[in-house]
Write an enzyme that holds these catalytic residues in place. Structure first.
Site, PDB file in Angstrom:
ATOM      1  CG  ASP A 257      -1.974   1.190   1.312  1.00 19.63           C
ATOM      2  OD1 ASP A 257      -2.331   1.774   0.213  1.00 19.63           O
ATOM      3  OD2 ASP A 257      -2.074   1.758   2.340  1.00 19.63           O
ATOM      4  CB  SER A 258       0.277   4.699  -0.765  1.00 20.99           C
ATOM      5  OG  SER A 258      -0.829   4.911   0.490  1.00 20.99           O
TER       6      SER A 258
ATOM      7  N   GLY B  20      -3.423   8.444  -3.369  1.00 18.73           N
ATOM      8  CA  GLY B  20      -4.661   8.982  -3.800  1.00 18.73           C
ATOM      9  C   GLY B  20      -4.750  10.435  -4.215  1.00 18.73           C
TER      10      GLY B  20
ATOM     11  CB  CYS C 273      -3.507   0.578  -2.394  1.00 17.67           C
ATOM     12  SG  CYS C 273      -3.423   2.391  -2.782  1.00 17.67           S
ATOM     13  CG  ASN C 274     -10.032   0.974  -2.337  1.00 16.94           C
ATOM     14  OD1 ASN C 274     -10.814   0.282  -2.490  1.00 16.94           O
ATOM     15  ND2 ASN C 274      -9.658   1.081  -0.938  1.00 16.94           N
TER      16      ASN C 274
ATOM     17  CB  CYS D 170      -9.071   5.297   1.264  1.00 17.30           C
ATOM     18  SG  CYS D 170      -7.260   5.485   1.452  1.00 17.30           S
ATOM     19  CB  THR D 171      -6.742   0.281   2.643  1.00 19.35           C
ATOM     20  OG1 THR D 171      -5.643   0.874   2.107  1.00 19.35           O
ATOM     21  CG2 THR D 171      -7.313  -0.526   1.466  1.00 19.35           C
TER      22      THR D 171
END
Length: 258
Positions: free
Chosen positions: A13-14, A46, A76-77, A185-186
């Protein structure tokens, strides 16, 4: 030659947000080993361009493949929307993404008003528009862009007044107007209490983590990639910030009670 993370599942993820997905993964697949990579040096995804997100995702996946992971979860969406299709074309191993849980929220029984909270990039991409076209008609749905929220969650200190104030600013106008919220969003599951504090305790929250974990389990089963270990697996945390304090923060989020 045995690679460093043979039989591991890579998750990225970010930053800390993907840890909310990781928790679902370890619950459903307790004997598997996981390598979690948080790209906190480049967070949040995002609010970057699609091209930037795609390039970052490719770099991470390439390194994980070289390290020998057997499957990858894009936790991560934004990265799923921006890069999942291209990543699956470029790499042969299973790559599972996450998406806003609009389907279960919108199709819940009874009259339903649904708020979708997500990053600006997630809401702008075709993957989300396709999801909206399929399911938004089942309920009264509205999308809400939440710039700055993932970045603020990334800093920790979730009980600080400024975080609650930011959530109030972003979604306070929907108080009393929605029955459920899609956490698109996670990062957002980590502020579930604050979201309910703004919108009301009656609000039902939906996130895509459990569905992603179920999909991963199904794919590993079909491809006969499930571990044969009978003992509990483990999680190794890595971060692009390469600071011990960041790994400590990741572990803190992993033990956070969602």
């Amino acid at each position: 030659m045995r690679k460093a993370f043979n039989d591991y599942i890579g998750v990225f993820d970010s930053g800390v947000g993907g840890i909310s997905v990781l928790k679902h993964l370890t619950e459903q697949l307790p004997n598997e080993n996981f390598l979690f990579y948080g790209d906190s040096a480049n967070a949040p995804y995002g609010e970057k361009s699609v091209e930037q997100v795609r390039a970052l995702a490719f770099d991470i996946v390439r390194r994980m493949v070289e390290d020998g992971v057997k499957a990858i979860v894009i936790a991560c969406n934004t990265a799923t929307s921006a890069a999942a299709k291209e990543l699956r074309c470029a790499f042969e191993l299973p790559i599972i993404g996450v998406e806003p849980a609009l389907k279960p929220a919108a199709t819940a029984s009874g009259r339903h008003r649904v708020l979708v909270m997500a990053t600006p990039v997630t809401l702008s991409l075709q993957k989300y528009r396709d999801l909206w076209d399929r399911y938004a008609g089942y309920a009264e749905c509205v999308s809400c862009s939440c710039p700055g929220l993932a970045k603020r969650i990334e800093r920790g200190r979730l009980d600080a007044p400024d975080l609650t104030a930011l959530i109030e600013k972003l979604i306070g106008c929907y108080r009393g107007r929605v029955d459920s919220v899609v956490l698109g969003c996670t990062h957002y599951p980590f502020v579930s209490d604050q979201i309910r504090g703004v919108l009301g305790s009656h609000v039902t929250l939906y996130d895509g983590g459990a569905g992603t974990a179920g999909e991963l389990k199904n794919v590993l089963t079909q491809k006969q990639l499930l571990t044969r270990a009978a003992t509990p697996g483990g999680v190794l945390f890595q971060s692009s910030l390469k600071q011990p304090s960041e790994i400590t923060l990741y572990r803190h989020f992993y033990h956070f009670n969602l």
